[in-house]
Design a protein around this motif. Structure first.
Motif, PDB file in Angstrom:
ATOM      1  N   TYR A 207      54.743  40.730  29.272  1.00 36.28           N
ATOM      2  CA  TYR A 207      54.245  41.894  28.133  1.00 36.28           C
ATOM      3  C   TYR A 207      53.122  41.647  27.647  1.00 36.28           C
ATOM      4  CZ  TYR A 207      59.332  41.183  27.895  1.00 36.28           C
ATOM      5  OH  TYR A 207      60.610  41.349  28.475  1.00 36.28           O
ATOM      6  N   LEU A 208      52.458  42.430  27.473  1.00 36.33           N
ATOM      7  CA  LEU A 208      51.180  43.374  27.183  1.00 36.33           C
ATOM      8  C   LEU A 208      51.439  43.649  25.372  1.00 36.33           C
ATOM      9  CD1 LEU A 208      49.006  44.719  29.667  1.00 36.33           C
ATOM     10  CD2 LEU A 208      49.154  42.280  29.339  1.00 36.33           C
ATOM     11  N   ASN A 209      50.120  42.818  24.638  1.00 35.80           N
ATOM     12  CA  ASN A 209      50.044  42.854  23.290  1.00 35.80           C
ATOM     13  C   ASN A 209      49.310  43.926  23.054  1.00 35.80           C
ATOM     14  OD1 ASN A 209      47.212  42.219  23.575  1.00 35.80           O
ATOM     15  ND2 ASN A 209      48.205  39.692  22.649  1.00 35.80           N
ATOM     16  N   ASP A 210      49.223  44.833  21.475  1.00 31.30           N
ATOM     17  CA  ASP A 210      48.537  45.652  21.499  1.00 31.30           C
ATOM     18  C   ASP A 210      47.011  45.463  21.647  1.00 31.30           C
ATOM     19  OD1 ASP A 210      48.690  44.256  19.385  1.00 31.30           O
ATOM     20  OD2 ASP A 210      47.977  45.902  17.878  1.00 31.30           O
ATOM     21  N   LYS A 211      46.534  44.075  21.870  1.00 27.25           N
ATOM     22  CA  LYS A 211      44.802  44.313  22.134  1.00 27.25           C
ATOM     23  C   LYS A 211      44.449  44.624  22.898  1.00 27.25           C
ATOM     24  CE  LYS A 211      44.091  43.233  18.003  1.00 27.25           C
ATOM     25  NZ  LYS A 211      44.619  41.886  16.996  1.00 27.25           N
ATOM     26  N   ASP A 212      45.089  44.026  24.294  1.00 28.44           N
ATOM     27  CA  ASP A 212      44.942  44.859  25.650  1.00 28.44           C
ATOM     28  C   ASP A 212      45.630  46.214  26.125  1.00 28.44           C
ATOM     29  OD1 ASP A 212      44.309  41.782  25.955  1.00 28.44           O
ATOM     30  OD2 ASP A 212      46.322  41.287  26.116  1.00 28.44           O
ATOM     31  N   MET A 213      46.389  46.803  25.492  1.00 28.07           N
ATOM     32  CA  MET A 213      46.545  47.664  25.556  1.00 28.07           C
ATOM     33  C   MET A 213      45.047  48.700  26.459  1.00 28.07           C
ATOM     34  SD  MET A 213      50.115  49.251  23.607  1.00 28.07           S
ATOM     35  CE  MET A 213      48.769  50.141  22.314  1.00 28.07           C
ATOM     36  N   GLN A 291      29.900  44.057  27.658  1.00 25.43           N
ATOM     37  CA  GLN A 291      30.809  42.446  27.889  1.00 25.43           C
ATOM     38  C   GLN A 291      32.215  42.081  27.728  1.00 25.43           C
ATOM     39  OE1 GLN A 291      27.813  39.719  25.676  1.00 25.43           O
ATOM     40  NE2 GLN A 291      26.750  40.155  27.502  1.00 25.43           N
ATOM     41  N   ASP A 292      32.964  42.358  26.707  1.00 23.38           N
ATOM     42  CA  ASP A 292      34.380  42.186  26.356  1.00 23.38           C
ATOM     43  C   ASP A 292      35.353  43.222  27.395  1.00 23.38           C
ATOM     44  OD1 ASP A 292      34.162  40.991  24.212  1.00 23.38           O
ATOM     45  OD2 ASP A 292      35.544  42.805  22.783  1.00 23.38           O
ATOM     46  N   ILE A 293      35.039  44.450  27.960  1.00 20.28           N
ATOM     47  CA  ILE A 293      34.973  44.934  28.529  1.00 20.28           C
ATOM     48  C   ILE A 293      35.392  44.428  29.900  1.00 20.28           C
ATOM     49  CG2 ILE A 293      35.844  47.439  29.994  1.00 20.28           C
ATOM     50  CD1 ILE A 293      34.118  48.708  27.850  1.00 20.28           C
ATOM     51  N   ASN A 294      34.168  44.147  30.018  1.00 23.19           N
ATOM     52  CA  ASN A 294      34.479  43.356  32.021  1.00 23.19           C
ATOM     53  C   ASN A 294      35.072  41.777  31.783  1.00 23.19           C
ATOM     54  OD1 ASN A 294      32.361  44.885  32.131  1.00 23.19           O
ATOM     55  ND2 ASN A 294      30.622  43.717  32.567  1.00 23.19           N
ATOM     56  N   LYS A 295      34.630  40.982  29.878  1.00 25.36           N
ATOM     57  CA  LYS A 295      35.310  40.273  30.385  1.00 25.36           C
ATOM     58  C   LYS A 295      37.210  40.309  30.559  1.00 25.36           C
ATOM     59  CE  LYS A 295      35.825  35.605  27.325  1.00 25.36           C
ATOM     60  NZ  LYS A 295      37.065  35.949  26.228  1.00 25.36           N
ATOM     61  N   LYS A 296      37.203  41.049  29.040  1.00 26.82           N
ATOM     62  CA  LYS A 296      39.287  41.280  29.351  1.00 26.82           C
ATOM     63  C   LYS A 296      39.602  42.294  30.452  1.00 26.82           C
ATOM     64  CE  LYS A 296      39.747  39.814  24.648  1.00 26.82           C
ATOM     65  NZ  LYS A 296      39.153  40.684  23.907  1.00 26.82           N
ATOM     66  N   THR A 297      39.461  42.678  30.512  1.00 28.99           N
ATOM     67  CA  THR A 297      40.197  43.652  32.008  1.00 28.99           C
ATOM     68  C   THR A 297      39.978  42.179  33.778  1.00 28.99           C
ATOM     69  OG1 THR A 297      37.574  44.945  32.382  1.00 28.99           O
ATOM     70  CG2 THR A 297      39.361  46.430  31.756  1.00 28.99           C
ATOM     71  N   LYS A 298      38.844  42.385  33.310  1.00 30.33           N
ATOM     72  CA  LYS A 298      38.847  41.413  34.889  1.00 30.33           C
ATOM     73  C   LYS A 298      40.082  39.884  34.180  1.00 30.33           C
ATOM     74  CE  LYS A 298      36.214  37.598  37.200  1.00 30.33           C
ATOM     75  NZ  LYS A 298      35.488  36.864  37.137  1.00 30.33           N
ATOM     76  N   GLU A 299      39.944  39.637  32.898  1.00 30.17           N
ATOM     77  CA  GLU A 299      41.459  38.329  32.250  1.00 30.17           C
ATOM     78  C   GLU A 299      43.152  39.250  32.999  1.00 30.17           C
ATOM     79  OE1 GLU A 299      39.356  35.866  29.249  1.00 30.17           O
ATOM     80  OE2 GLU A 299      40.741  37.147  28.648  1.00 30.17           O
ATOM     81  N   LEU A 300      42.601  40.717  32.506  1.00 31.20           N
ATOM     82  CA  LEU A 300      44.455  41.330  32.643  1.00 31.20           C
ATOM     83  C   LEU A 300      44.549  41.603  34.471  1.00 31.20           C
ATOM     84  CD1 LEU A 300      43.880  44.625  30.081  1.00 31.20           C
ATOM     85  CD2 LEU A 300      45.661  42.557  30.556  1.00 31.20           C
ATOM     86  N   LEU A 301      43.921  41.534  35.562  1.00 32.32           N
ATOM     87  CA  LEU A 301      43.831  42.232  36.681  1.00 32.32           C
ATOM     88  C   LEU A 301      44.190  40.212  37.064  1.00 32.32           C
ATOM     89  CD1 LEU A 301      40.937  44.591  37.775  1.00 32.32           C
ATOM     90  CD2 LEU A 301      42.807  44.901  37.365  1.00 32.32           C
ATOM     91  N   GLU A 302      42.992  39.652  36.820  1.00 32.68           N
ATOM     92  CA  GLU A 302      43.310  38.087  37.404  1.00 32.68           C
ATOM     93  C   GLU A 302      45.637  37.925  36.872  1.00 32.68           C
ATOM     94  OE1 GLU A 302      40.073  36.003  35.893  1.00 32.68           O
ATOM     95  OE2 GLU A 302      39.078  36.750  37.929  1.00 32.68           O
ATOM     96  N   ARG A 303      45.382  38.221  35.539  1.00 31.66           N
ATOM     97  CA  ARG A 303      46.935  37.826  34.900  1.00 31.66           C
ATOM     98  C   ARG A 303      47.749  39.186  35.798  1.00 31.66           C
ATOM     99  NH1 ARG A 303      48.383  39.394  28.780  1.00 31.66           N
ATOM    100  NH2 ARG A 303      50.958  38.749  29.009  1.00 31.66           N
ATOM    101  N   PHE A 304      47.705  39.755  36.409  1.00 29.46           N
ATOM    102  CA  PHE A 304      48.459  40.472  37.155  1.00 29.46           C
ATOM    103  C   PHE A 304      48.431  39.814  38.439  1.00 29.46           C
ATOM    104  CE2 PHE A 304      47.307  44.850  34.824  1.00 29.46           C
ATOM    105  CZ  PHE A 304      47.905  44.508  33.721  1.00 29.46           C
ATOM    106  N   ARG A 305      47.589  39.784  38.966  1.00 28.75           N
ATOM    107  CA  ARG A 305      47.689  39.198  40.337  1.00 28.75           C
ATOM    108  C   ARG A 305      48.215  37.998  40.215  1.00 28.75           C
ATOM    109  NH1 ARG A 305      41.682  36.579  41.694  1.00 28.75           N
ATOM    110  NH2 ARG A 305      42.866  35.267  40.436  1.00 28.75           N
ATOM    111  N   ASP A 306      47.975  36.251  39.349  1.00 29.97           N
ATOM    112  CA  ASP A 306      48.828  35.691  39.405  1.00 29.97           C
ATOM    113  C   ASP A 306      50.355  35.950  39.004  1.00 29.97           C
ATOM    114  OD1 ASP A 306      46.724  34.972  39.618  1.00 29.97           O
ATOM    115  OD2 ASP A 306      46.579  34.119  37.807  1.00 29.97           O
ATOM    116  N   GLN A 307      50.834  36.719  38.644  1.00 30.05           N
ATOM    117  CA  GLN A 307      51.821  37.241  39.015  1.00 30.05           C
ATOM    118  C   GLN A 307      52.433  37.940  39.669  1.00 30.05           C
ATOM    119  OE1 GLN A 307      51.504  38.772  34.554  1.00 30.05           O
ATOM    120  NE2 GLN A 307      53.115  36.753  33.796  1.00 30.05           N
TER     121      GLN A 307
END
Lengths: 354, 364
Positions: A207-213, A291-307
């Motif tokens: 589940y993604l929270n509203d910050k990541d949306m 910087q926020d965009i780069n960091k957060k989206t990369k985190e998201l993409l890696e999170r999806f990949r790991d799952q």
């Protein structure tokens, strides 16, 4: 000859009574349905119909039934309803979290197969159980319509990514993308959009929270009015984006995928907690946002990949850029994919005051 | 060659409507499934191929008929003699009846699945066929009028193709030409059923005023058909994922489920109802052509032939009850039609060219 033909044609008019009639006052129109998992593999179904009162206000009535198969629920609920229940105008279908994690395909297949059900039907996962929400009388247009407008405006104008029955089934059958649904929660007497539920095939797993949306939606579609608040020095800045573009480049898709993502957006600053917004601070805000965009989206993409899921559709982009694309091979090498995100932000306006 | 009285003829540009009306029928409601199974996201290319194929066949048809200034029964008689010629014409007539059964039964199936599950096939077939009788009774001019209506009235449905665009992923079309030519050709074969029917030209050719001039209109009609198919195919490839498209029997109708209008909740119901205007000229033209053929080879009046054919169509359509049977009917018609347009017409074209060359040599 003419005369017989005329009589024949006339007889055709009497055929109009030959099919089953459904008079709107004599049927109960279902506006929302909820499903929850029960022990022993049973499913509990909750059905909401709007009740139009004489003083023109609308309230809701609910019917509940439990059964092993979702189709049996419909039969049992019909037994409790005075007028026949019609499912042609269902606006929202809710899944309790337990059920969503067990799998929803059996239920969505029923909806997809039924010619009376529209493709714009909203599906959503509830933090808790679906009947909690449906038993409450929410909104002054009936619970079903209220949930429908709630989800719709958040998709159309806010950070909730678009989804409906069609898009869910699209992703479910697509071998290069995984489905996701809005994630709702009951808070007191109000329903809140809590985030996004991510699916692996038909099972909710994260589940993604509203910050990541915001970043999640930015990876998929163009939208306006996505608000994002972040720190610039000691102060807080809130930006609303105006336009958005993204580009996916997938290299070596069949061996060692390298995914380059470029996100471009234009934004307005709407809120600033500091005193003066001079060009220097605007520039700082821009850099911080990037910087926020780069960091957060990369985190998201890696999170999806790991799952092992791909709700964004990286595979879809890879397919467009690869000849003889092999889905199975892609699913294997996707685990080793590396992501690189860059972004370009242009802050065009800062409101009506300097 | 029998002379058709001028007052029963239609202007050459009506060939446009006659060709387009019968080409767009029930096929367009769900042709995507089979195409996608064969050629995946390149299915739209196969429609272009089919378009080229149809143009060549129409050109050949005109070349065959121009020599005779008559219809196919005349051609058969001259090329093959009285008996073999009549037998060949009879086969064509049987094929046309099969085509009208397929159209009627498939439409009824759509109504059954989408709107009225409880509808009686016999009653519904009978009431449609009574209208068909009424139209065919008026001769080719009335049938042509129906064809014009059948093209113009439902044309507004093209606009509903804009709604799915919002939920479309045009990435699905890329990469282009990811399938082999063989796969695309297989998919081209699957388009056949959808574009069948223009062979009726073999029968109504002598009814066109200055028939030679109508050729360009026939080509234009078929080109616009191909354009419609192409548009629907491109949008559905983008709107559905590949596997989803292979599952949906009526992908075009399923696509309409996404349309949102303030005054209609479900556009597909409106579409299916308007679709009667599309299938009516199809059946009318096929029945007209078949009955015309019977009249020519049996030398009887046309009206009893029409009644005979309609009763036959009605009885057969009532005996088909399940999805499998309807699907089989569609497959058979497509197979026979495929053989007819890509096998028999080119053969006839070559045969008649050789025949006239030899004959020309002898006379000089």
């Amino acid at each position: 000859m003419r005369k017989y033909l005329f009589i024949f044609l006339l007889l055709n008019f009497f055929l109009t009574g030959c099919v089953e009639q459904k008079i709107i006052d004599d049927i109960n129109i279902i506006s929302a349905v909820g499903y929850d998992a029960k022990e022993e593999g049973k499913v509990k179904g909750t059905v909401v119909i709007p009740v139009y009162k004489a003083d023109q206000s609308i309230s809701s009535e609910t019917f509940i039934a439990e059964a092993k198969v979702s189709k049996e629920i419909n039969r049992q609920i019909q037994m409790k309803s005075a007028d026949p229940l019609e499912n042609g105008a269902i606006e929202v279908v809710l899944f309790g979290q337990d059920l969503a994690e067990k799998g929803v395909y059996e239920i969505t297949d029923t909806f997809e197969r039924d010619a009376r059900i529209g493709a714009r039907l909203f599906l959503a996962v509830v933090d808790g159980t679906a009947d909690e929400i449906l038993k409450k009388n929410i909104g002054n247009l009936g619970t079903g319509t209220h949930l429908n407008t709630l989800i719709e405006h958040n998709m159309r104008h806010r950070e909730l990514p678009r989804s409906n029955l069609h898009l869910f089934m699209y992703s479910y059958y697509s071998r290069v993308r995984d489905p996701f649904l809005p994630y709702l929660k009951l808070e007191g007497n109000k329903v809140k959009v809590e985030g996004v539920a991510l699916f692996d095939k038909d099972k909710a797993i994260d589940y993604l929270n509203d910050k990541d949306m915001f970043f999640f939606k930015a990876l998929m579609e163009n939208f306006r009015n996505g608000a994002y608040t972040y720190n610039v020095g000691d102060h807080l800045v809130t930006t609303y984006n105006i336009t958005m573009k993204r580009q996916f480049d997938v290299n070596k898709a069949m061996t060692q995928p390298k995914v380059n993502v470029l996100i471009q957006l234009e934004a307005h600053i709407r809120e600033y907690t500091g005193k003066k917004l001079d060009p220097k601070i605007i520039d700082k805000a821009r850099v911080a946002f990037e910087q926020d965009i780069n960091k957060k989206t990369k985190e998201l993409l890696e999170r999806f990949r790991d799952q092992h899921i791909d709700p964004v559709g990286v595979g879809m982009h890879a397919r467009t850029q690869t000849r003889n694309f092999d889905e199975e091979k892609w699913n294997e090498v996707y685990q080793n994919a590396t992501f690189h995100v860059s972004s370009k932000v242009l802050i065009t306006e800062t409101g009506v005051i300097e | 060659m029998t002379r058709i009285p001028e007052r029963l003829k239609v202007s050459p540009f009506f060939a446009f409507y006659l060709v387009q009306a019968i080409q767009i029928g029930v096929g367009i409601l769900g042709f995507q499934r089979l195409l996608t199974k064969a050629a995946g996201n390149d299915a739209w290319i196969s429609i272009l191929f089919a378009g080229i194929g149809v143009h060549v066949i129409i050109w050949m048809t005109y070349k065959i008929l121009d020599k005779q200034e008559g219809d196919i029964t005349d051609v058969h008689k001259i090329l093959f003699g009285k008996w073999i010629g009549a037998a060949l014409s009879l086969l064509l007539i049987m094929y046309l009846s099969l085509l009208s059964i397929t159209i009627l039964r498939t439409y009824i199936e759509v109504v059954q699945v989408w709107i009225f599950p409880g509808i009686r096939i016999s009653l519904f077939s009978a009431s449609i066929l009574i209208i068909v009788f009424y139209v065919v009774n008026g001769g080719l001019r009335t049938v042509t009028g129906m064809a014009v209506l059948g093209v113009i009235l439902p044309a507004y449905l093209l606009f509903s193709l804009f709604y799915p665009l919002k939920y479309s992923f045009f990435e699905n079309l890329l990469p282009i030409f990811d399938h082999s030519i063989l796969e695309i050709l297989q998919s081209t074969k699957q388009v056949t059923l959808s574009i069948l029917g223009f062979e009726t030209l073999l029968f109504y050719y002598p009814f066109l005023k200055e028939a030679r001039k109508s050729q360009k209109w026939a080509h234009l009609g078929s080109a616009s058909t191909i354009f419609v198919y192409l548009a629907v195919m491109v949008v559905s490839t983008a709107y559905f994922s590949e596997e989803q498209l292979m599952r949906n029997i009526w992908a075009t109708l399923t696509m309409l489920k996404i349309v949102e209008l303030p005054f209609v909740e479900r556009v597909e119901y409106v579409a299916i109802s308007s679709w009667l205007f599309v299938i009516l000229p199809n059946i009318c033209l096929a029945i007209w052509a078949a009955s015309r053929g019977l009249k020519r080879i049996l030398n009887k009046k046309q009206r009893p032939m029409v009644v005979l054919l309609l009763i036959f169509v009605c009885v057969v359509s009532c005996t088909l009850r399940t999805r499998e049977q309807v699907d089989m009917l569609n497959n058979y018609t497509a197979q026979i039609g495929f053989f007819l347009i890509y096998g028999y017409i080119p053969f006839l074209f070559l045969f008649s060219t050789v025949y006239y060359r030899i004959k020309g040599r002898k006379s000089t």
